[in-house]
Design a protein around this motif. Structure first.
Motif, PDB file in Angstrom:
ATOM      1  N   UNK A   1       0.858  -1.191   0.000  1.00 51.24           N
ATOM      2  CA  UNK A   1       0.000   0.000   0.000  1.00 51.24           C
ATOM      3  C   UNK A   1       0.890   1.237   0.000  1.00 51.24           C
ATOM      4  N   UNK A   2       0.463   2.272  -0.740  1.00 50.90           N
ATOM      5  CA  UNK A   2       1.230   3.512  -0.722  1.00 50.90           C
ATOM      6  C   UNK A   2       0.671   4.452   0.344  1.00 50.90           C
ATOM      7  N   UNK A   3       1.218   5.646   0.421  1.00 56.93           N
ATOM      8  CA  UNK A   3       0.824   6.607   1.457  1.00 56.93           C
ATOM      9  C   UNK A   3      -0.639   7.001   1.351  1.00 56.93           C
ATOM     10  N   UNK A   4      -1.226   6.893   0.169  1.00 57.46           N
ATOM     11  CA  UNK A   4      -2.628   7.272  -0.025  1.00 57.46           C
ATOM     12  C   UNK A   4      -3.582   6.104   0.228  1.00 57.46           C
ATOM     13  N   UNK A   5      -3.045   4.946   0.567  1.00 50.39           N
ATOM     14  CA  UNK A   5      -3.884   3.779   0.835  1.00 50.39           C
ATOM     15  C   UNK A   5      -4.199   2.947  -0.387  1.00 50.39           C
ATOM     16  N   UNK A   6      -3.638   3.325  -1.538  1.00 48.97           N
ATOM     17  CA  UNK A   6      -3.877   2.554  -2.756  1.00 48.97           C
ATOM     18  C   UNK A   6      -3.050   1.273  -2.732  1.00 48.97           C
ATOM     19  N   UNK A   7      -3.570   0.251  -3.397  1.00 44.40           N
ATOM     20  CA  UNK A   7      -2.844  -1.010  -3.533  1.00 44.40           C
ATOM     21  C   UNK A   7      -1.922  -0.928  -4.745  1.00 44.40           C
ATOM     22  N   UNK A   8      -0.659  -1.272  -4.528  1.00 45.47           N
ATOM     23  CA  UNK A   8       0.341  -1.179  -5.603  1.00 45.47           C
ATOM     24  C   UNK A   8       0.881  -2.578  -5.877  1.00 45.47           C
ATOM     25  N   UNK A   9       0.689  -3.043  -7.098  1.00 46.00           N
ATOM     26  CA  UNK A   9       1.190  -4.333  -7.548  1.00 46.00           C
ATOM     27  C   UNK A   9       2.326  -4.083  -8.541  1.00 46.00           C
ATOM     28  N   UNK A  10       3.464  -4.736  -8.324  1.00 45.86           N
ATOM     29  CA  UNK A  10       4.618  -4.560  -9.200  1.00 45.86           C
ATOM     30  C   UNK A  10       5.116  -5.932  -9.635  1.00 45.86           C
ATOM     31  N   UNK A  11       5.328  -6.089 -10.940  1.00 48.16           N
ATOM     32  CA  UNK A  11       5.973  -7.286 -11.488  1.00 48.16           C
ATOM     33  C   UNK A  11       7.187  -6.800 -12.281  1.00 48.16           C
ATOM     34  N   UNK A  12       8.378  -7.205 -11.851  1.00 44.98           N
ATOM     35  CA  UNK A  12       9.610  -6.681 -12.452  1.00 44.98           C
ATOM     36  C   UNK A  12      10.593  -7.804 -12.744  1.00 44.98           C
ATOM     37  N   UNK A  13      11.460  -7.555 -13.729  1.00 51.11           N
ATOM     38  CA  UNK A  13      12.529  -8.497 -14.050  1.00 51.11           C
ATOM     39  C   UNK A  13      13.740  -7.707 -14.530  1.00 51.11           C
ATOM     40  N   UNK A  14      14.853  -8.398 -14.712  1.00 48.94           N
ATOM     41  CA  UNK A  14      16.090  -7.768 -15.184  1.00 48.94           C
ATOM     42  C   UNK A  14      16.479  -8.313 -16.554  1.00 48.94           C
ATOM     43  N   UNK A  15      15.455  -8.678 -17.319  1.00 51.54           N
ATOM     44  CA  UNK A  15      15.694  -9.315 -18.605  1.00 51.54           C
ATOM     45  C   UNK A  15      15.964  -8.350 -19.736  1.00 51.54           C
ATOM     46  N   UNK A  16      15.539  -8.749 -20.923  1.00 51.01           N
ATOM     47  CA  UNK A  16      15.861  -7.970 -22.126  1.00 51.01           C
ATOM     48  C   UNK A  16      15.060  -6.679 -22.210  1.00 51.01           C
ATOM     49  N   UNK A  17      13.964  -6.597 -21.451  1.00 48.80           N
ATOM     50  CA  UNK A  17      13.248  -5.340 -21.332  1.00 48.80           C
ATOM     51  C   UNK A  17      12.181  -5.090 -22.375  1.00 48.80           C
ATOM     52  N   UNK A  18      11.087  -4.471 -21.925  1.00 55.38           N
ATOM     53  CA  UNK A  18      10.013  -4.008 -22.814  1.00 55.38           C
ATOM     54  C   UNK A  18       9.292  -2.898 -22.089  1.00 55.38           C
ATOM     55  N   UNK A  19       9.094  -1.753 -22.735  1.00 55.94           N
ATOM     56  CA  UNK A  19       8.556  -0.559 -22.073  1.00 55.94           C
ATOM     57  C   UNK A  19       7.066  -0.387 -22.244  1.00 55.94           C
ATOM     58  N   UNK A  20       6.415  -1.379 -22.831  1.00 58.74           N
ATOM     59  CA  UNK A  20       4.998  -1.232 -23.113  1.00 58.74           C
ATOM     60  C   UNK A  20       4.750  -0.718 -24.505  1.00 58.74           C
ATOM     61  N   UNK A  21       5.830  -0.388 -25.235  1.00 58.19           N
ATOM     62  CA  UNK A  21       5.722   0.097 -26.606  1.00 58.19           C
ATOM     63  C   UNK A  21       6.361  -0.926 -27.544  1.00 58.19           C
ATOM     64  N   UNK A  22       6.047  -0.799 -28.808  1.00 60.38           N
ATOM     65  CA  UNK A  22       6.680  -1.677 -29.789  1.00 60.38           C
ATOM     66  C   UNK A  22       5.906  -2.963 -29.975  1.00 60.38           C
ATOM     67  N   UNK A  23       6.413  -3.833 -30.855  1.00 59.76           N
ATOM     68  CA  UNK A  23       5.694  -5.068 -31.175  1.00 59.76           C
ATOM     69  C   UNK A  23       5.634  -6.012 -29.983  1.00 59.76           C
ATOM     70  N   UNK A  24       4.516  -6.760 -29.902  1.00 62.42           N
ATOM     71  CA  UNK A  24       4.316  -7.723 -28.833  1.00 62.42           C
ATOM     72  C   UNK A  24       4.576  -9.112 -29.371  1.00 62.42           C
TER      73      UNK A  24
END
Length: 353
Positions: free
Chosen positions: A283-306
């Motif tokens: 939870x953050x300071x505002x009480x919202x739920x924060x979900x994070x999924x992270x890796x150290x792989x080749x990377x993808x920013x949400x842009x470009x081909x899927x």
């Protein structure tokens, strides 16, 4: 007119007044028993069969207040009408606080008879209503308990059925030679597992309206890791979470998002198959739920081909919309970091009793 089976116990050390009360109430079809002291009165109440007690204040060695104190420890004790020769208001207040339903001052003449009968009838009716209320509450509690058991059984059976379906999909995947088809079946199995784990959580939950999101996701992530490892992919998945309760329907959406993000990271982040995927819930300071999924792989920013069919991305988008949020891809030197921030009202909502 009161029922003829209504039995009144009159506790008063005045024998003459006792006979008078028996005549007064007898004319109104009450059955009146008279005892002269507190001990005899308590003993008679303990035998059962008394519908209402008329209790005098001055009983010689004991007071009516002492009797009320002892009656307070008896389950389902009859209602009490308190009677005294004193007109002091403090005695009435003490008697009512101690558990008496009504209070009558002894007087000479018809006033005492009218007041006593009125108080008696009021006490009998109130006791009847209280018994009916208690009976109704017991029935409601029993019905609620039955419903909880039945609902838990339903969730148990659904979880078992989904587990069977997941096993069948896994068996089918093992029999398929095409790598793409095998991967698609593995993803389908992961999605079925996400929903099955939720029903398993509900089966063991005390309140099926809410789910412990951290425990649910921990189980889900663990099974995802095992499933994907059996398919030949071996990234390590680490999970950290703060205990958060969420409504059941929201947990389904969050579970599906985690399933898709982790599956994508397993499939595409590490081409050589080794690496680490981190899933966190807080939870953050505002009480919202924060979900994070992270890796150290080749990377993808949400842009470009899927890569792949794009079905996972469509599922993530649909689930995010149901939670009134979006997926944000944070910029970092390497790897991918997907962040889902969900407002507290969208996650927990109002769960009333």
């Amino acid at each position: 007119m009161p029922n003829s089976t209504t039995t009144v116990l009159y506790i008063d050390d005045d024998a003459a007044l006792g006979r008078l009360v028996q005549r007064i109430l007898g004319r109104r079809h009450y059955v009146v028993e008279h005892v002269l002291d507190a001990a005899a009165g308590l003993a008679r109440i303990g035998q059962g069969g008394i519908d209402v007690v008329i209790l005098d204040h001055d009983l010689g060695t004991m007071s009516g207040l002492d009797v009320l104190a002892q009656l307070g420890g008896i389950e389902n004790s009859p209602p009490v009408v308190y009677v005294t020769a004193s007109s002091e208001l403090s005695i009435a207040v003490q008697a009512l606080k101690a558990g008496a339903i009504d209070y009558v001052v002894k007087t000479i003449g018809e006033d005492f008879e009218i007041l006593l009968v009125s108080a008696l009838e009021h006490s009998v009716e109130r006791a009847r209503l209280m018994r009916a209320k208690e009976s109704a509450e017991r029935e409601v509690r029993a019905a609620r308990d039955r419903a909880i058991v039945l609902l838990a059984e339903v969730n148990h059976r659904v979880a078992n059925s989904l587990s069977l379906v997941s096993s069948l999909v896994r068996m089918q995947a093992s029999a398929v030679r095409d790598a793409g088809a095998r991967a698609a079946l593995a993803e389908t199995q992961a999605r079925i597992t996400a929903i099955g784990n939720l029903h398993r959580s509900l089966y063991t939950s005390d309140d099926v309206r809410t789910v412990d999101l951290s425990a649910y996701l921990e189980s889900l992530v663990g099974e995802l890791g095992q499933s994907m490892s059996s398919a030949g992919r071996t990234p390590t998945i680490r999970f950290e979470a703060t205990p958060i309760l969420t409504k059941t329907d929201k947990a389904v959406s969050i579970g599906m998002i985690v399933t898709e993000l982790v599956t994508n990271a397993i499939k595409y982040a590490y081409p050589d198959g080794e690496g680490e995927i981190r899933v966190s819930l807080s939870r953050d300071a505002e009480g919202a739920t924060v979900l994070v999924v992270a890796d150290d792989g080749i990377g993808w920013s949400g842009q470009g081909p899927i890569s792949g069919t794009g079905l996972g991305g469509k599922i993530i988008g649909a689930m995010a919309r149901s939670l009134a949020t979006t997926i944000a891809y944070a910029q970092q030197p390497k790897g991918t970091r997907a962040v889902v921030k969900i407002a507290s009202e969208s996650v927990a909502g109002a769960v009333s009793d």
